[in-house]
Motif scaffolding. Sequence first.
Motif, PDB file in Angstrom:
ATOM      1  N   VAL A   1     -23.701  -6.164 -33.234  1.00 49.59           N
ATOM      2  CA  VAL A   1     -24.858  -7.022 -32.958  1.00 49.59           C
ATOM      3  C   VAL A   1     -26.070  -6.464 -33.697  1.00 49.59           C
ATOM      4  O   VAL A   1     -26.321  -5.255 -33.670  1.00 49.59           O
ATOM      5  CB  VAL A   1     -25.155  -7.101 -31.449  1.00 49.59           C
ATOM      6  CG1 VAL A   1     -26.397  -7.958 -31.184  1.00 49.59           C
ATOM      7  CG2 VAL A   1     -23.950  -7.659 -30.701  1.00 49.59           C
ATOM      8  N   PHE A   2     -26.815  -7.348 -34.345  1.00 49.59           N
ATOM      9  CA  PHE A   2     -28.041  -6.933 -35.021  1.00 49.59           C
ATOM     10  C   PHE A   2     -29.186  -7.830 -34.593  1.00 49.59           C
ATOM     11  O   PHE A   2     -29.082  -9.060 -34.649  1.00 49.59           O
ATOM     12  CB  PHE A   2     -27.890  -7.011 -36.540  1.00 49.59           C
ATOM     13  CG  PHE A   2     -29.171  -6.745 -37.279  1.00 49.59           C
ATOM     14  CD1 PHE A   2     -29.754  -5.482 -37.261  1.00 49.59           C
ATOM     15  CD2 PHE A   2     -29.810  -7.764 -37.986  1.00 49.59           C
ATOM     16  CE1 PHE A   2     -30.945  -5.237 -37.933  1.00 49.59           C
ATOM     17  CE2 PHE A   2     -30.993  -7.530 -38.662  1.00 49.59           C
ATOM     18  CZ  PHE A   2     -31.565  -6.264 -38.633  1.00 49.59           C
ATOM     19  N   ASN A   3     -30.284  -7.201 -34.163  1.00 58.32           N
ATOM     20  CA  ASN A   3     -31.500  -7.920 -33.784  1.00 58.32           C
ATOM     21  C   ASN A   3     -32.555  -7.713 -34.872  1.00 58.32           C
ATOM     22  O   ASN A   3     -33.008  -6.585 -35.103  1.00 58.32           O
ATOM     23  CB  ASN A   3     -32.026  -7.418 -32.440  1.00 58.32           C
ATOM     24  CG  ASN A   3     -31.047  -7.674 -31.319  1.00 58.32           C
ATOM     25  OD1 ASN A   3     -30.518  -8.771 -31.171  1.00 58.32           O
ATOM     26  ND2 ASN A   3     -30.782  -6.650 -30.505  1.00 58.32           N
TER      27      ASN A   3
ATOM     28  N   GLU B   1     -39.207  -8.267 -35.416  1.00 53.69           N
ATOM     29  CA  GLU B   1     -40.150  -9.391 -35.370  1.00 53.69           C
ATOM     30  C   GLU B   1     -40.989  -9.513 -36.636  1.00 53.69           C
ATOM     31  O   GLU B   1     -41.462 -10.598 -36.970  1.00 53.69           O
ATOM     32  CB  GLU B   1     -41.076  -9.231 -34.158  1.00 53.69           C
ATOM     33  CG  GLU B   1     -40.403  -9.415 -32.815  1.00 53.69           C
ATOM     34  CD  GLU B   1     -40.162 -10.881 -32.485  1.00 53.69           C
ATOM     35  OE1 GLU B   1     -40.691 -11.749 -33.199  1.00 53.69           O
ATOM     36  OE2 GLU B   1     -39.444 -11.146 -31.491  1.00 53.69           O
TER      37      GLU B   1
ATOM     38  N   GLU C   1     -22.738 -10.891 -34.459  1.00 54.89           N
ATOM     39  CA  GLU C   1     -23.890 -11.636 -33.926  1.00 54.89           C
ATOM     40  C   GLU C   1     -25.162 -11.119 -34.565  1.00 54.89           C
ATOM     41  O   GLU C   1     -25.438  -9.917 -34.555  1.00 54.89           O
ATOM     42  CB  GLU C   1     -23.968 -11.472 -32.406  1.00 54.89           C
ATOM     43  CG  GLU C   1     -25.152 -12.176 -31.769  1.00 54.89           C
ATOM     44  CD  GLU C   1     -25.195 -11.988 -30.262  1.00 54.89           C
ATOM     45  OE1 GLU C   1     -26.298 -12.037 -29.681  1.00 54.89           O
ATOM     46  OE2 GLU C   1     -24.107 -11.779 -29.651  1.00 54.89           O
ATOM     47  N   ILE C   2     -25.944 -12.037 -35.122  1.00 49.12           N
ATOM     48  CA  ILE C   2     -27.249 -11.688 -35.697  1.00 49.12           C
ATOM     49  C   ILE C   2     -28.299 -12.549 -35.023  1.00 49.12           C
ATOM     50  O   ILE C   2     -28.227 -13.786 -35.053  1.00 49.12           O
ATOM     51  CB  ILE C   2     -27.268 -11.922 -37.220  1.00 49.12           C
ATOM     52  CG1 ILE C   2     -26.237 -11.007 -37.911  1.00 49.12           C
ATOM     53  CG2 ILE C   2     -28.661 -11.666 -37.784  1.00 49.12           C
ATOM     54  CD1 ILE C   2     -26.134 -11.214 -39.411  1.00 49.12           C
ATOM     55  N   ASN C   3     -29.261 -11.879 -34.394  1.00 54.05           N
ATOM     56  CA  ASN C   3     -30.332 -12.578 -33.693  1.00 54.05           C
ATOM     57  C   ASN C   3     -31.586 -12.567 -34.552  1.00 54.05           C
ATOM     58  O   ASN C   3     -32.226 -11.522 -34.726  1.00 54.05           O
ATOM     59  CB  ASN C   3     -30.588 -11.909 -32.337  1.00 54.05           C
ATOM     60  CG  ASN C   3     -29.375 -12.023 -31.425  1.00 54.05           C
ATOM     61  OD1 ASN C   3     -28.883 -13.116 -31.168  1.00 54.05           O
ATOM     62  ND2 ASN C   3     -28.880 -10.884 -30.939  1.00 54.05           N
TER      63      ASN C   3
ATOM     64  N   THR D   1     -35.485 -14.118 -35.678  1.00 54.47           N
ATOM     65  CA  THR D   1     -36.715 -14.371 -34.925  1.00 54.47           C
ATOM     66  C   THR D   1     -37.483 -15.528 -35.551  1.00 54.47           C
ATOM     67  O   THR D   1     -37.210 -15.938 -36.689  1.00 54.47           O
ATOM     68  CB  THR D   1     -37.620 -13.122 -34.921  1.00 54.47           C
ATOM     69  OG1 THR D   1     -38.139 -12.916 -36.253  1.00 54.47           O
ATOM     70  CG2 THR D   1     -36.838 -11.885 -34.493  1.00 54.47           C
TER      71      THR D   1
ATOM     72  N   MET E   1     -25.233 -17.036 -35.069  1.00 51.03           N
ATOM     73  CA  MET E   1     -26.565 -16.820 -35.622  1.00 51.03           C
ATOM     74  C   MET E   1     -27.308 -18.145 -35.584  1.00 51.03           C
ATOM     75  O   MET E   1     -26.828 -19.163 -36.090  1.00 51.03           O
ATOM     76  CB  MET E   1     -26.503 -16.299 -37.056  1.00 51.03           C
ATOM     77  CG  MET E   1     -27.885 -15.984 -37.637  1.00 51.03           C
ATOM     78  SD  MET E   1     -27.758 -15.102 -39.210  1.00 51.03           S
ATOM     79  CE  MET E   1     -26.934 -16.356 -40.202  1.00 51.03           C
TER      80      MET E   1
END
Length: 304
Positions: A219-221, A224, A242-244, A246, A266
């Motif tokens: 998972v990568f966030n 901002e 999973e890539i979140n 912004t 994503m």
Amino acid sequence: MCIRDRYIADCDDNVSSVNISKEVDGYAVIGVETNAFAECEKLKEVILPDSVKYMGESVFTGCTGLKKVKIPDGITEIPKQTFALCVELEEIEIPQSVTTIGEYAFSYCNDLSWFDIPETITDISDYAFAYSVMGETLELPEGLESLGSLSFYYSQGLKTVTLPSTLNSVGSLAFLGCADLTEYKVADGNTTYPAENGILYTADMTNLVSYPAGKTDEVFNLPETVQYISDGAFFANTYVSEINLTDSLISLGTAAFSNCTSLKYMEIPAGVTELPDSSRLMDEIYKFSPSEIICNEAFYMSGM
């Protein structure tokens, strides 16, 4: 050995060792012509005299048995394709006068794990180490200012890359295809590129430059601050699922997530109004290897 107008022009295909004198027939040997030793497959060792101040391109290309070379003092560049396809290369003496490694100079070398890039190098050109096998740790020298596009394209073996404080330009896709690469590090004092959690960004943290292909996080966030994701940034990372993103993000680079085969989720934020195709990226890659990669859009061959 053929010497023409004070330049080394050709070499007997059966020669295994060459140690050239500074003078031949009373004249100083001052240069090596393009392709002078190219494809001399039995050649194992070459010592060039310090009287040589010029080397053409592809001087040792395809010398598949070459193991040891002494570059003369006064040479300022390892020219284009100098050691391409020198698959048994194991020792090079490079003088302090050399500041540039040219395009494809060390491409297709089977083992460069022993090779330390000299501290005098300020510029590494496009494709310089493409398709070569490197050591696990690459510490680029202090003093290096520019790293060319695709300079370590598909260089295998690399796990950690450390960028020096002096580096102010990283070309597009510099480490594309480095499947084992897990982490970028940046020396203290670099004001252009920080690394956070092993990922390379621009100094203002608005651009994600490169996410290592071998980084195993699922998972990568996205921070901002990031507004742009560079061309091929996540290329061929097969771990992230999973890539979140912004709402700050406004632009995705060409083939940013291509070949991310585990990517399942994503959500593209509203600020991103266009998904680029891959034609520009493919034109760049095809300059070197037209059969290696096929990307049709930003998510080609991702798991999505």
